[in-house]
Design a protein around this motif. Structure first.
Motif, PDB file in Angstrom:
ATOM      1  N   GLU A  21       0.823  -1.209   0.000  1.00 55.10           N
ATOM      2  CA  GLU A  21       0.000   0.000   0.000  1.00 55.10           C
ATOM      3  C   GLU A  21       0.858   1.261   0.000  1.00 55.10           C
ATOM      4  O   GLU A  21       0.563   2.230  -0.705  1.00 55.10           O
ATOM      5  N   LYS A  22       1.939   1.262   0.768  1.00 56.71           N
ATOM      6  CA  LYS A  22       2.777   2.451   0.908  1.00 56.71           C
ATOM      7  C   LYS A  22       3.723   2.658  -0.280  1.00 56.71           C
ATOM      8  O   LYS A  22       3.923   3.778  -0.715  1.00 56.71           O
ATOM      9  N   ARG A  49      14.172  -9.040   4.743  1.00 54.45           N
ATOM     10  CA  ARG A  49      14.676  -8.209   5.837  1.00 54.45           C
ATOM     11  C   ARG A  49      15.719  -7.219   5.322  1.00 54.45           C
ATOM     12  O   ARG A  49      15.707  -6.042   5.675  1.00 54.45           O
ATOM     13  N   ALA A  50      16.621  -7.688   4.470  1.00 55.80           N
ATOM     14  CA  ALA A  50      17.652  -6.813   3.919  1.00 55.80           C
ATOM     15  C   ALA A  50      17.022  -5.705   3.068  1.00 55.80           C
ATOM     16  O   ALA A  50      17.441  -4.541   3.143  1.00 55.80           O
ATOM     17  N   ALA A  51      16.027  -6.048   2.279  1.00 55.93           N
ATOM     18  CA  ALA A  51      15.364  -5.042   1.440  1.00 55.93           C
ATOM     19  C   ALA A  51      14.636  -4.016   2.311  1.00 55.93           C
ATOM     20  O   ALA A  51      14.703  -2.807   2.051  1.00 55.93           O
ATOM     21  N   PHE A  52      13.957  -4.480   3.342  1.00 63.51           N
ATOM     22  CA  PHE A  52      13.233  -3.569   4.225  1.00 63.51           C
ATOM     23  C   PHE A  52      14.206  -2.675   4.990  1.00 63.51           C
ATOM     24  O   PHE A  52      13.968  -1.477   5.152  1.00 63.51           O
ATOM     25  N   GLN A  59      10.710   6.082   6.424  1.00 62.52           N
ATOM     26  CA  GLN A  59       9.798   5.238   5.664  1.00 62.52           C
ATOM     27  C   GLN A  59       9.499   3.939   6.423  1.00 62.52           C
ATOM     28  O   GLN A  59       8.361   3.482   6.458  1.00 62.52           O
ATOM     29  N   ARG A  60      10.526   3.366   7.066  1.00 65.69           N
ATOM     30  CA  ARG A  60      10.298   2.168   7.876  1.00 65.69           C
ATOM     31  C   ARG A  60       9.377   2.480   9.039  1.00 65.69           C
ATOM     32  O   ARG A  60       8.501   1.692   9.380  1.00 65.69           O
ATOM     33  N   GLY A  64       5.839   0.822   9.627  1.00 67.73           N
ATOM     34  CA  GLY A  64       5.616   0.139  10.901  1.00 67.73           C
ATOM     35  C   GLY A  64       4.361   0.615  11.603  1.00 67.73           C
ATOM     36  O   GLY A  64       3.587  -0.180  12.135  1.00 67.73           O
ATOM     37  N   SER A  65       4.132   1.933  11.596  1.00 68.06           N
ATOM     38  CA  SER A  65       2.925   2.481  12.226  1.00 68.06           C
ATOM     39  C   SER A  65       1.665   2.017  11.504  1.00 68.06           C
ATOM     40  O   SER A  65       0.680   1.630  12.138  1.00 68.06           O
TER      41      SER A  65
END
Length: 125
Positions: A21-22, A49-52, A59-60, A64-65
């Motif tokens: 979505e983001k 995990r590496a991409a995130f 942005q993370r 996360g929110s």
């Protein structure tokens, strides 16, 4: 895939939906997280995990929110619209030992101020 339990799979699904979505469905991070969600393989989860983690902090945090809000909405829907812990609930009610009466508040201290939870207080070692 035996170490990838259902709770982790649900959490990764929520994260996958939120990232999509983001950032959009064709973004590299979205594709990596979606692949990890569908396959459940450890290498795919590592790559996701590496991409995130390569995303900027803001942005993370935003993702996360949004994922946390989505998770709360899913929980409320599964529980039939009831909130398990409302904001008006006193946190001390949750970790009070069973069978013991609650001590009354000392009314001459700081009014409505509550002391912080035990895990937030500093203790000397």
């Amino acid at each position: 895939m035996a170490d990838f339990d259902t709770t982790d799979r649900k959490a990764l699904g929520i994260l996958s939906d939120t990232v999509s979505e983001k950032l959009g469905p064709s973004d590299k991070v979205t594709r990596e997280i979606r692949r990890a969600y569908t396959s459940g393989k450890q290498i795919d989860r590592f790559m996701a995990r590496a991409a995130f983690d390569s995303l900027p902090d803001w942005q993370r945090s935003d993702i996360g929110s949004a994922a946390e809000h989505l998770a709360h909405a899913i929980i409320r829907e599964e529980l039939g619209g009831t909130v398990p812990f409302g904001t008006e609930r006193d946190w001390r009610d949750m970790d009070m030992p069973k069978g013991r009466a609650r001590l009354p508040r000392n009314s001459d201290t700081a009014g409505d101020m509550q002391s912080p939870p035990r895990f937030l207080t500093r203790t000397t070692r």
